[in-house]
Scaffold this motif. Structure first.
Motif, PDB file in Angstrom:
ATOM      1  N   ALA A  31       0.830  -1.200   0.000  1.00 55.28           N
ATOM      2  CA  ALA A  31       0.000   0.000   0.000  1.00 55.28           C
ATOM      3  C   ALA A  31       0.872   1.261   0.000  1.00 55.28           C
ATOM      4  N   LEU A  32       1.937   1.246   0.788  1.00 51.78           N
ATOM      5  CA  LEU A  32       2.842   2.399   0.838  1.00 51.78           C
ATOM      6  C   LEU A  32       3.524   2.617  -0.515  1.00 51.78           C
ATOM      7  N   GLU A  33       3.916   1.520  -1.146  1.00 54.26           N
ATOM      8  CA  GLU A  33       4.561   1.644  -2.461  1.00 54.26           C
ATOM      9  C   GLU A  33       3.592   2.207  -3.488  1.00 54.26           C
ATOM     10  N   ARG A  34       2.339   1.713  -3.455  1.00 53.38           N
ATOM     11  CA  ARG A  34       1.355   2.219  -4.407  1.00 53.38           C
ATOM     12  C   ARG A  34       1.046   3.695  -4.141  1.00 53.38           C
ATOM     13  N   MET A  35       1.057   4.104  -2.879  1.00 56.08           N
ATOM     14  CA  MET A  35       0.847   5.513  -2.542  1.00 56.08           C
ATOM     15  C   MET A  35       1.977   6.352  -3.152  1.00 56.08           C
ATOM     16  N   GLY A  36       3.204   5.832  -3.078  1.00 57.07           N
ATOM     17  CA  GLY A  36       4.318   6.535  -3.713  1.00 57.07           C
ATOM     18  C   GLY A  36       4.158   6.593  -5.215  1.00 57.07           C
ATOM     19  N   TYR A  56       7.702   6.442  -0.270  1.00 58.79           N
ATOM     20  CA  TYR A  56       8.767   5.463  -0.520  1.00 58.79           C
ATOM     21  C   TYR A  56       9.666   5.318   0.700  1.00 58.79           C
ATOM     22  N   GLN A  57       9.933   6.426   1.370  1.00 56.93           N
ATOM     23  CA  GLN A  57      10.752   6.355   2.580  1.00 56.93           C
ATOM     24  C   GLN A  57      10.045   5.551   3.671  1.00 56.93           C
ATOM     25  N   LYS A  58       8.733   5.736   3.805  1.00 58.54           N
ATOM     26  CA  LYS A  58       7.973   4.948   4.774  1.00 58.54           C
ATOM     27  C   LYS A  58       8.060   3.458   4.437  1.00 58.54           C
ATOM     28  N   TYR A  59       7.975   3.157   3.143  1.00 59.73           N
ATOM     29  CA  TYR A  59       8.087   1.759   2.726  1.00 59.73           C
ATOM     30  C   TYR A  59       9.437   1.194   3.158  1.00 59.73           C
ATOM     31  N   LEU A  60      10.486   1.943   2.886  1.00 62.75           N
ATOM     32  CA  LEU A  60      11.831   1.463   3.175  1.00 62.75           C
ATOM     33  C   LEU A  60      12.107   1.375   4.677  1.00 62.75           C
ATOM     34  N   GLU A  61      11.360   2.129   5.468  1.00 61.77           N
ATOM     35  CA  GLU A  61      11.551   2.124   6.927  1.00 61.77           C
ATOM     36  C   GLU A  61      10.633   1.141   7.642  1.00 61.77           C
ATOM     37  N   ASN A  62       9.684   0.553   6.923  1.00 60.98           N
ATOM     38  CA  ASN A  62       8.699  -0.293   7.609  1.00 60.98           C
ATOM     39  C   ASN A  62       9.350  -1.562   8.149  1.00 60.98           C
ATOM     40  N   GLU A  81       8.929  -5.623   5.999  1.00 55.03           N
ATOM     41  CA  GLU A  81       9.545  -6.134   4.770  1.00 55.03           C
ATOM     42  C   GLU A  81      10.910  -5.485   4.608  1.00 55.03           C
ATOM     43  N   ASP A  82      11.879  -6.244   4.168  1.00 57.01           N
ATOM     44  CA  ASP A  82      13.217  -5.688   3.992  1.00 57.01           C
ATOM     45  C   ASP A  82      13.210  -4.622   2.898  1.00 57.01           C
ATOM     46  N   ALA A  83      14.027  -3.583   3.106  1.00 59.36           N
ATOM     47  CA  ALA A  83      14.189  -2.575   2.062  1.00 59.36           C
ATOM     48  C   ALA A  83      14.767  -3.234   0.817  1.00 59.36           C
ATOM     49  N   ASN A  84      14.299  -2.837  -0.352  1.00 56.98           N
ATOM     50  CA  ASN A  84      14.817  -3.449  -1.568  1.00 56.98           C
ATOM     51  C   ASN A  84      15.111  -2.400  -2.630  1.00 56.98           C
ATOM     52  N   ALA A  85      15.834  -2.814  -3.647  1.00 54.14           N
ATOM     53  CA  ALA A  85      16.309  -1.892  -4.665  1.00 54.14           C
ATOM     54  C   ALA A  85      15.170  -1.320  -5.498  1.00 54.14           C
ATOM     55  N   ARG A  86      14.096  -2.090  -5.690  1.00 52.16           N
ATOM     56  CA  ARG A  86      13.007  -1.616  -6.539  1.00 52.16           C
ATOM     57  C   ARG A  86      12.444  -0.299  -6.029  1.00 52.16           C
ATOM     58  N   VAL A  87      12.113  -0.265  -4.759  1.00 53.41           N
ATOM     59  CA  VAL A  87      11.524   0.950  -4.203  1.00 53.41           C
ATOM     60  C   VAL A  87      12.595   2.021  -3.984  1.00 53.41           C
ATOM     61  N   SER A  88      13.817   1.608  -3.675  1.00 57.22           N
ATOM     62  CA  SER A  88      14.896   2.590  -3.538  1.00 57.22           C
ATOM     63  C   SER A  88      15.119   3.331  -4.856  1.00 57.22           C
ATOM     64  N   LEU A  89      15.049   2.610  -5.983  1.00 55.00           N
ATOM     65  CA  LEU A  89      15.172   3.262  -7.280  1.00 55.00           C
ATOM     66  C   LEU A  89      14.032   4.248  -7.513  1.00 55.00           C
ATOM     67  N   LYS A  90      12.833   3.871  -7.098  1.00 55.07           N
ATOM     68  CA  LYS A  90      11.702   4.784  -7.231  1.00 55.07           C
ATOM     69  C   LYS A  90      11.909   6.040  -6.386  1.00 55.07           C
ATOM     70  N   GLU A 144      22.799   9.975  -3.826  1.00 48.35           N
ATOM     71  CA  GLU A 144      23.113   9.254  -2.586  1.00 48.35           C
ATOM     72  C   GLU A 144      22.413   7.900  -2.552  1.00 48.35           C
ATOM     73  N   VAL A 145      21.158   7.886  -3.007  1.00 42.60           N
ATOM     74  CA  VAL A 145      20.403   6.622  -3.034  1.00 42.60           C
ATOM     75  C   VAL A 145      20.941   5.704  -4.129  1.00 42.60           C
ATOM     76  N   TYR A 146      21.187   6.255  -5.326  1.00 43.61           N
ATOM     77  CA  TYR A 146      21.709   5.445  -6.428  1.00 43.61           C
ATOM     78  C   TYR A 146      23.026   4.775  -6.027  1.00 43.61           C
ATOM     79  N   GLN A 147      23.902   5.534  -5.409  1.00 44.53           N
ATOM     80  CA  GLN A 147      25.213   4.999  -5.041  1.00 44.53           C
ATOM     81  C   GLN A 147      25.107   3.932  -3.958  1.00 44.53           C
ATOM     82  N   LYS A 148      24.142   4.089  -3.060  1.00 49.13           N
ATOM     83  CA  LYS A 148      23.929   3.061  -2.034  1.00 49.13           C
ATOM     84  C   LYS A 148      23.455   1.757  -2.677  1.00 49.13           C
ATOM     85  N   ILE A 149      22.542   1.872  -3.650  1.00 49.46           N
ATOM     86  CA  ILE A 149      22.066   0.680  -4.356  1.00 49.46           C
ATOM     87  C   ILE A 149      23.224  -0.003  -5.067  1.00 49.46           C
ATOM     88  N   ALA A 150      24.088   0.804  -5.706  1.00 51.21           N
ATOM     89  CA  ALA A 150      25.234   0.233  -6.423  1.00 51.21           C
ATOM     90  C   ALA A 150      26.162  -0.511  -5.470  1.00 51.21           C
TER      91      ALA A 150
END
Length: 328
Positions: free
Chosen positions: A35-40, A56-62, A65-74, A90-96
């Protein structure tokens, strides 16, 4: 259902109501991240990028579920839409870092097994990181623009260093767009031989590219802008193009005019070297190329080429009369 129908404002109301009612419901917990991802997503599509980043930040902090690259890219993409380049990078480099490129040994094993090597989120993050510098450079001028273009070039080169893509590695996933961007940046920075290499790598990567004419035109332009110009390479790059390899008749006319200019420069080189016969021969060839522009349905280009052809005819006629006058 409202989200799938594109009724994003209506969908947001339902998502908000669901999250309000069932935030603490143990059965609902596994659905909250979605739901949080769809809201984003819906806020992103409504261009409400600040709200999108918050969701998206709420999703990643929930905690469910583990934070993942899909939502981090969004999240990073939403920052980019807000022109928050540093936050996005900063986010792109963390994903890399979290999803590094495969090791050379792993790459060799996958290719030996006949399997395709997947790019993965690390590749996408590095590419978008490079694109962010390129995008940031667009409205800048002079020193600031050059600095950002150099940052973009370094980021693209890092991408290709970690993921050695291209014609030399046919088993790896291709990324022709990055070769094109590198060539464009090198051209703007004045690194013309490197720009030519980049455009050639692009054509090798996409041999059936429908607009090959424009790439050949860029190669030829870079060759003629070199000091000294590489007239032969420019001519060779343009002699195989036709009207079907461009988007418009005007572009094809520009390519013919550029080819004529290359022959003129080649003629001047011959004259400087003291070879009058070659000078005349190359000028005549330039004139023939300019004459071909007449078949293009673009009056302005036809007029431009006609002026160039007339200038050459005048030179040739003058030299022929001078030669007759010197004959005993």
């Amino acid at each position: 259902a409202a989200f799938k129908a594109g009724q994003y404002s209506e969908a947001e109301k339902f998502f908000q109501e669901a999250l309000r009612r069932y935030q603490d419901n143990p059965v609902a917990q596994k659905y909250i991240p979605a739901a949080l991802e769809r809201m984003g997503d819906l806020n992103y599509r409504l261009a409400n990028y600040t709200q999108a980043t918050q969701q998206y930040q709420k999703y990643l902090e929930n905690p469910y579920e583990d934070a993942n690259a899909r939502v981090s890219l969004k999240l990073a993409d939403a920052y980019l839409k807000q022109y928050s380049y540093d936050k996005a990078r900063e986010v792109y480099q963390k994903i890399a870092r979290d999803y590094p490129a495969p090791s050379p040994q792993e790459t060799e094993r996958v290719l030996r097994q006949g399997r395709a090597l997947e790019k993965g989120p690390g590749f996408e993050a590095l590419k978008k990181n490079a694109e962010s510098y390129y995008q940031e450079a667009a409205p800048l001028v002079q020193e600031e623009r050059e600095a950002r273009l150099r940052d973009a070039l370094q980021a693209y080169q890092e991408l290709l260093a970690r993921y050695p893509l291209g014609p030399a590695n046919p088993g790896l996933p291709g990324d022709a767009d990055s070769f094109y961007k590198i060539a464009s940046i090198q051209s703007e920075l004045g690194n013309l031989p490197e720009a030519v290499k980049g455009y050639e790598a692009f054509l090798q990567q996409v041999p059936n590219y429908p607009r090959q004419g424009m790439i050949h035109y860029k190669i030829a332009q870079a060759c003629l802008d070199m000091n000294p110009p590489d007239c032969d390479k420019a001519i060779d790059s343009l002699k195989h193009v036709d009207d079907k390899s461009f988007d418009s008749p005007g572009q094809y006319a520009d390519a013919l005019i550029l080819q004529g200019q290359a022959w003129e420069k080649k003629a001047n080189e011959a004259l400087t070297a003291g070879d009058s016969d070659l000078y005349m021969t190359y000028l005549e060839q330039a004139g023939r190329i300019y004459s071909r522009v007449a078949v293009v349905q673009d009056p302005d280009k036809i007029k431009q080429a006609l002026v160039m052809r007339q200038a050459i005819d005048s030179i040739l006629e003058s030299r022929k009369e001078l030669a007759k006058a010197k004959t005993p």
